[in-house]
Design an enzyme around this catalytic site. Structure first.
Site, PDB file in Angstrom:
ATOM      1  N   TYR A 126     -12.383   7.263 -12.566  1.00  0.00           N
ATOM      2  CA  TYR A 126     -12.610   6.042 -11.795  1.00  0.00           C
ATOM      3  C   TYR A 126     -13.358   5.009 -12.633  1.00  0.00           C
ATOM      4  CZ  TYR A 126     -13.941   3.123  -7.780  1.00  0.00           C
ATOM      5  OH  TYR A 126     -14.118   2.074  -6.902  1.00  0.00           O
ATOM      6  N   THR A 152     -19.792  -0.354   0.199  1.00  0.00           N
ATOM      7  CA  THR A 152     -19.386  -1.175   1.341  1.00  0.00           C
ATOM      8  C   THR A 152     -19.081  -0.253   2.516  1.00  0.00           C
ATOM      9  OG1 THR A 152     -18.407  -2.712  -0.215  1.00  0.00           O
ATOM     10  CG2 THR A 152     -17.745  -2.967   2.073  1.00  0.00           C
ATOM     11  N   ASP A 183       4.179   1.839  -4.100  1.00  0.00           N
ATOM     12  CA  ASP A 183       3.184   2.293  -5.085  1.00  0.00           C
ATOM     13  C   ASP A 183       3.166   1.267  -6.216  1.00  0.00           C
ATOM     14  OD1 ASP A 183       1.775   3.463  -7.127  1.00  0.00           O
ATOM     15  OD2 ASP A 183       2.763   5.424  -6.955  1.00  0.00           O
ATOM     16  N   VAL A 184       2.058   0.576  -6.375  1.00  0.00           N
ATOM     17  CA  VAL A 184       2.023  -0.531  -7.342  1.00  0.00           C
ATOM     18  C   VAL A 184       1.915  -0.057  -8.793  1.00  0.00           C
ATOM     19  CG1 VAL A 184       1.273  -2.352  -5.780  1.00  0.00           C
ATOM     20  CG2 VAL A 184      -0.451  -0.903  -6.878  1.00  0.00           C
ATOM     21  N   ASN A 209       0.721  -4.273 -14.030  1.00  0.00           N
ATOM     22  CA  ASN A 209       1.819  -4.760 -13.179  1.00  0.00           C
ATOM     23  C   ASN A 209       1.403  -5.980 -12.363  1.00  0.00           C
ATOM     24  OD1 ASN A 209       3.429  -2.694 -14.063  1.00  0.00           O
ATOM     25  ND2 ASN A 209       3.205  -1.436 -12.219  1.00  0.00           N
ATOM     26  N   LYS A 242     -11.599   1.591 -14.222  1.00  0.00           N
ATOM     27  CA  LYS A 242     -12.048   0.272 -13.748  1.00  0.00           C
ATOM     28  C   LYS A 242     -12.588  -0.555 -14.917  1.00  0.00           C
ATOM     29  CE  LYS A 242     -11.498   0.275  -9.153  1.00  0.00           C
ATOM     30  NZ  LYS A 242     -10.727  -0.731  -8.408  1.00  0.00           N
ATOM     31  N   THR A 301      -4.528   6.760   0.544  1.00  0.00           N
ATOM     32  CA  THR A 301      -5.762   6.879   1.325  1.00  0.00           C
ATOM     33  C   THR A 301      -5.864   5.796   2.402  1.00  0.00           C
ATOM     34  OG1 THR A 301      -6.983   5.554  -0.284  1.00  0.00           O
ATOM     35  CG2 THR A 301      -7.095   7.946  -0.537  1.00  0.00           C
ATOM     36  N   GLY A 302      -5.079   4.746   2.290  1.00  0.00           N
ATOM     37  CA  GLY A 302      -5.082   3.693   3.310  1.00  0.00           C
ATOM     38  C   GLY A 302      -4.462   4.197   4.603  1.00  0.00           C
ATOM     39  N   ASP A 315       0.869  -1.182   0.000  1.00  0.00           N
ATOM     40  CA  ASP A 315       0.000   0.000   0.000  1.00  0.00           C
ATOM     41  C   ASP A 315       0.903   1.229   0.000  1.00  0.00           C
ATOM     42  OD1 ASP A 315      -2.000   1.952   0.421  1.00  0.00           O
ATOM     43  OD2 ASP A 315      -3.099   0.679   1.817  1.00  0.00           O
TER      44      ASP A 315
END
Ligand code: UDP
Length: 303
Positions: free
Chosen positions: A130, A160, A41-42, A84, A134, A20-21, A16
């Protein structure tokens, strides 16, 4: 999900960049021998952690307020980061699961939304960073499955909520609870007739875990079909918390979907899954969590 995977006996590596996490959400795993964590950072270079059986790609800004503030990062996470993570899954001959979204349906013209509905998305509106990233991530996932044989799963997650959400991420559950618990006005956007359907996090995690173990390659909706308007939701929270907070109306964000409710027939049939936690019960647990966060937050004093 880390807690669930560890409880099932898996070893877990978490990544992560904490845009925002929150690190507090994994603090309890600090001494867990089967859990390793790397701040990373992925969208960029990912360290080599050895061999994996599964890759779960959850990375993204998910709150409208956050992705509207960071559209380029959101687009990169849906595209480059997905590529990735698919490459890691492929190199390891591992399973791959991506958390996609009900936003793929945009402002839906079909109600409730089934997986076969192609959606009504504004490709150049503020939410497109977004929604479209996605949708591209889903297309990329299907591409790697079709061309390279990666064993992929796609979850379309609906709204959620639950403990460990960030108190100030702008989404409606933390916003209303924070306002109600502090006795501040509750901000209903627009006239409040727009609907959402809220799924408790424990139910969602169970659906994701089942999906990860399945051979279903096409998207599966995961959410709670119990639908309510945002005005009803604010009133529910007023009753639940016993707050004196009054409802005030603020401007409706651009392209805010008017109705959203998952059709979960496929999840029931393919995964044997449906949500179990009623809204009242999930909200009560969430109230306890947010109250503890508020109590631990120092109050700013004038002067
Ligand atoms: N909303 C609201 N007040 C708030 C925050 C959100 O009325 O303080 C509404 C928002 O306009 C939307 C719904 O609540 O119709 C859910 O918004 P959220 O940002 O949680 O997520 P979304 O479902 O839009 O991705």
């Amino acid at each position: 999900m880390c807690d669930r995977l560890l409880a099932e006996g898996h070893e877990v590596v978490g990544l992560d960049n904490f845009q925002t996490g929150q690190s507090r959400n994994i603090a309890h795993l600090a001494n867990e021998p089967k859990f390793q964590f790397e701040e990373c950072d992925v969208t960029g270079a990912i360290p080599d952690f050895g061999k994996f059986d599964g890759v779960l790609h959850y990375a993204s800004l998910a709150s409208p307020r956050d992705y509207l503030a960071f559209p380029l990062e959101t687009l990169e996470t849906g595209s480059t980061a997905t590529r990735n993570m698919l490459a890691i899954a492929h190199a390891n001959d591992a399973r791959f699961l991506i958390t996609s979204t009900s936003e793929c349906y945009g402002d839906p013209l079909e109600h409730p939304q089934r997986e076969t509905y192609w959606g009504n998305v504004n490709p150049v509106g503020p939410r497109s960073c977004y929604d479209e990233s996605k949708r591209y991530a889903e297309a990329l996932t299907m591409g790697w499955h079709r061309v390279k044989g990666v064993r992929t799963n796609i979850a379309r997650i609906f709204n959620t909520y639950g403990p460990r959400m960030a108190l100030h991420d702008g989404r409606v559950v933390p916003a209303f609870l924070d306002q109600a618990l502090r006795g501040e006005p509750m901000t209903v956007f627009g006239d409040g007739t727009q609907t959402r359907s809220f799924c408790y996090v424990r139910d969602l995690v169970d659906g994701l875990y089942r999906l990860m173990l399945s051979d279903e390659r096409y998207p599966v909706n995961l959410g709670n079909p119990a639908e309510l308007t945002m005005l009803e939701f604010a009133e529910r929270i007023q009753r639940l918390t016993g707050t004196k907070s009054q409802i005030v109306h603020k401007a409706l964000p651009e392209d805010d979907p008017k109705r959203r409710r998952p059709d979960i027939t496929k999840a029931k049939e393919v995964l044997g899954w449906e949500p179990k936690v009623p809204l009242e019960e999930g909200l009560r647990e969430t109230v306890v969590y947010f109250q503890s966060v508020i109590d631990a937050t120092p109050v700013a004093t004038a002067g």
